[in-house]
Write a protein that holds these residues in place. Structure first.
Motif, PDB file in Angstrom:
ATOM      1  N   TYR A   1       0.859  -1.189   0.000  1.00  0.00           N
ATOM      2  CA  TYR A   1       0.000   0.000   0.000  1.00  0.00           C
ATOM      3  C   TYR A   1       0.887   1.228   0.000  1.00  0.00           C
ATOM      4  CZ  TYR A   1      -3.901  -3.006   1.491  1.00  0.00           C
ATOM      5  OH  TYR A   1      -4.863  -3.978   1.588  1.00  0.00           O
TER       6      TYR A   1
ATOM      7  N   GLY B   1      -3.566  -7.259  11.465  1.00  0.00           N
ATOM      8  CA  GLY B   1      -2.520  -6.571  10.715  1.00  0.00           C
ATOM      9  C   GLY B   1      -1.600  -7.489   9.941  1.00  0.00           C
ATOM     10  N   SER B   2      -1.843  -8.806  10.003  1.00  0.00           N
ATOM     11  CA  SER B   2      -0.935  -9.744   9.334  1.00  0.00           C
ATOM     12  C   SER B   2      -1.186  -9.843   7.827  1.00  0.00           C
ATOM     13  CB  SER B   2      -1.030 -11.125   9.982  1.00  0.00           C
ATOM     14  OG  SER B   2      -2.359 -11.593   9.962  1.00  0.00           O
ATOM     15  N   GLY B   3      -2.280  -9.251   7.348  1.00  0.00           N
ATOM     16  CA  GLY B   3      -2.526  -9.228   5.908  1.00  0.00           C
ATOM     17  C   GLY B   3      -3.680 -10.107   5.445  1.00  0.00           C
ATOM     18  N   LYS B   4      -4.461 -10.634   6.386  1.00  0.00           N
ATOM     19  CA  LYS B   4      -5.546 -11.567   6.033  1.00  0.00           C
ATOM     20  C   LYS B   4      -6.589 -10.919   5.113  1.00  0.00           C
ATOM     21  CE  LYS B   4      -6.865 -12.187  10.324  1.00  0.00           C
ATOM     22  NZ  LYS B   4      -5.989 -11.206  11.001  1.00  0.00           N
ATOM     23  N   SER B   5      -7.060  -9.746   5.511  1.00  0.00           N
ATOM     24  CA  SER B   5      -8.100  -9.096   4.696  1.00  0.00           C
ATOM     25  C   SER B   5      -7.537  -8.662   3.350  1.00  0.00           C
ATOM     26  CB  SER B   5      -8.686  -7.893   5.434  1.00  0.00           C
ATOM     27  OG  SER B   5      -9.373  -8.311   6.585  1.00  0.00           O
ATOM     28  N   THR B   6      -6.295  -8.212   3.357  1.00  0.00           N
ATOM     29  CA  THR B   6      -5.651  -7.828   2.099  1.00  0.00           C
ATOM     30  C   THR B   6      -5.640  -9.012   1.136  1.00  0.00           C
ATOM     31  OG1 THR B   6      -4.261  -6.225   3.244  1.00  0.00           O
ATOM     32  CG2 THR B   6      -3.497  -6.969   1.088  1.00  0.00           C
TER      33      THR B   6
HETATM   34  P1  ADP Z   1      -5.694  -8.220   8.873  1.00  0.00           P
HETATM   35  O1  ADP Z   1      -6.948  -8.425   8.107  1.00  0.00           O
HETATM   36  O2  ADP Z   1      -4.866  -9.454   9.019  1.00  0.00           O
HETATM   37  O3  ADP Z   1      -5.933  -7.560  10.198  1.00  0.00           O
HETATM   38  P2  ADP Z   1      -5.061  -6.250   6.838  1.00  0.00           P
HETATM   39  O4  ADP Z   1      -4.873  -7.003   5.577  1.00  0.00           O
HETATM   40  O5  ADP Z   1      -6.346  -5.540   7.039  1.00  0.00           O
HETATM   41  O6  ADP Z   1      -4.752  -7.225   8.072  1.00  0.00           O
HETATM   42  O7  ADP Z   1      -3.900  -5.177   6.990  1.00  0.00           O
HETATM   43  C1  ADP Z   1      -2.529  -5.487   6.838  1.00  0.00           C
HETATM   44  C2  ADP Z   1      -1.720  -4.190   6.944  1.00  0.00           C
HETATM   45  O8  ADP Z   1      -2.011  -3.367   5.842  1.00  0.00           O
HETATM   46  C3  ADP Z   1      -2.030  -3.378   8.184  1.00  0.00           C
HETATM   47  O9  ADP Z   1      -0.823  -2.791   8.624  1.00  0.00           O
HETATM   48  C4  ADP Z   1      -2.984  -2.328   7.689  1.00  0.00           C
HETATM   49  O10 ADP Z   1      -2.889  -1.149   8.437  1.00  0.00           O
HETATM   50  C5  ADP Z   1      -2.511  -2.105   6.260  1.00  0.00           C
HETATM   51  N1  ADP Z   1      -3.604  -1.734   5.344  1.00  0.00           N
HETATM   52  C6  ADP Z   1      -4.737  -2.439   5.101  1.00  0.00           C
HETATM   53  N2  ADP Z   1      -5.496  -1.856   4.160  1.00  0.00           N
HETATM   54  C7  ADP Z   1      -4.835  -0.717   3.804  1.00  0.00           C
HETATM   55  C8  ADP Z   1      -5.089   0.349   2.871  1.00  0.00           C
HETATM   56  N3  ADP Z   1      -6.185   0.340   2.100  1.00  0.00           N
HETATM   57  N4  ADP Z   1      -4.175   1.341   2.785  1.00  0.00           N
HETATM   58  C9  ADP Z   1      -3.061   1.338   3.534  1.00  0.00           C
HETATM   59  N5  ADP Z   1      -2.739   0.379   4.421  1.00  0.00           N
HETATM   60  C10 ADP Z   1      -3.609  -0.635   4.562  1.00  0.00           C
END
Ligand code: ADP
Ligand code: MG
Length: 230
Positions: A11, A41-46
């Protein structure tokens, strides 16, 4: 069904960037029920957003069925999403001014299915999740567990290849969570490929495989003996 090779995602962060997924490799076969675990914050949703074609990746490849998923325009992405994927979210994401049936009907509306067929199908899927009698009720009249079952019916009505669930039990108490996982297990037993993001160990144990993410890398990927939800 899903093939991920050397997947990277960053990101933008001002003039720097945040490297969130750092070269993931894994495959999911048809009919698997996979838990994606990892702390916040490990990247699961990403990862799930990329698998769900809600976001692009930077490097590597993602193949869904026999289609290479790469940067495509939103119209095409929406078409593929509607055809291939069903989504379930922690917060249900139901439309509050539409009743249960109208919520479940929506994906079929976008697929251009006729009104009569839409309603018949939606009712069948509501019946499958045990909510036929609730078809005319608004989300505000349903419990959390019922709302999530409506959301699952909506995710299934388009007959997707893969069901993606991001913390589907995250807003539910533990008994209701088990009921929702029981439903997810039944849908999986009927043959559907399902990925469930969770940070709860007991929910992950109800899947047949656990992929563990830490700081954007897969630190563990193992098949497990699945626990019955109920
Ligand atoms: P999880 O679902 O495991 O909690 P995320 O995938 O939501 O983790 O987030 C992984 C990292 O990416 C976190 O540090 C979060 O702050 C960052 N992040 C997530 N979405 C965005 C975005 N759209 N822009 C910038 N940073 C993001
Ligand atoms: Mg998340």
């Amino acid at each position: 069904m899903i093939r991920i090779e050397n997947l990277h995602k960053s990101y933008p962060m001002g003039n720097r960037s945040l490297h969130v997924l750092k070269g993931l490799n894994f495959n999911v076969e048809e009919g698997e029920l996979v838990a994606i675990m990892g702390s916040s914050g490990s990247g699961k949703s990403t990862l799930l957003n990329i698998l769900g074609m809600l976001d692009n990746y930077d490097e590597g490849s993602y193949t869904l069925g026999d289609v290479l998923i790469k940067k495509m325009d939103e119209t095409k992405a929406a078409k593929y999403r509607n055809k291939f994927l069903g989504f379930v979210f922690q917060s249900f994401n139901l439309i509050n001014y539409k009743n249960a049936l109208e919520n479940v009907v929506l994906p079929l509306y976008y697929q251009g299915v006729s009104r009569k067929e839409r309603e018949e199908k939606a009712l069948k899927y509501l019946d499958d999740v045990g909510l036929k009698e609730w078809a005319n009720h608004l989300p505000t009249e349903l419990s959390g567990g019922q709302k999530q079952r409506v959301a699952i019916a909506r995710a299934m009505v388009g007959e997707p290849k893969v069901l993606l669930a991001d913390e589907p039990t995250g807003a539910l108490d533990s008994n209701t969570s088990k009921e929702v996982m029981d439903l997810i297990q039944k849908i999986n037993k009927a043959g559907k490929t399902i990925l469930v993001v969770t940070h709860e160990e007991d929910i992950a144990q109800m899947c047949s495989r656990i992929v563990r993410l830490k700081d954007g890398v897969i630190v563990e990927d193992k098949k497990i003996k699945q626990k019955k939800a109920l």
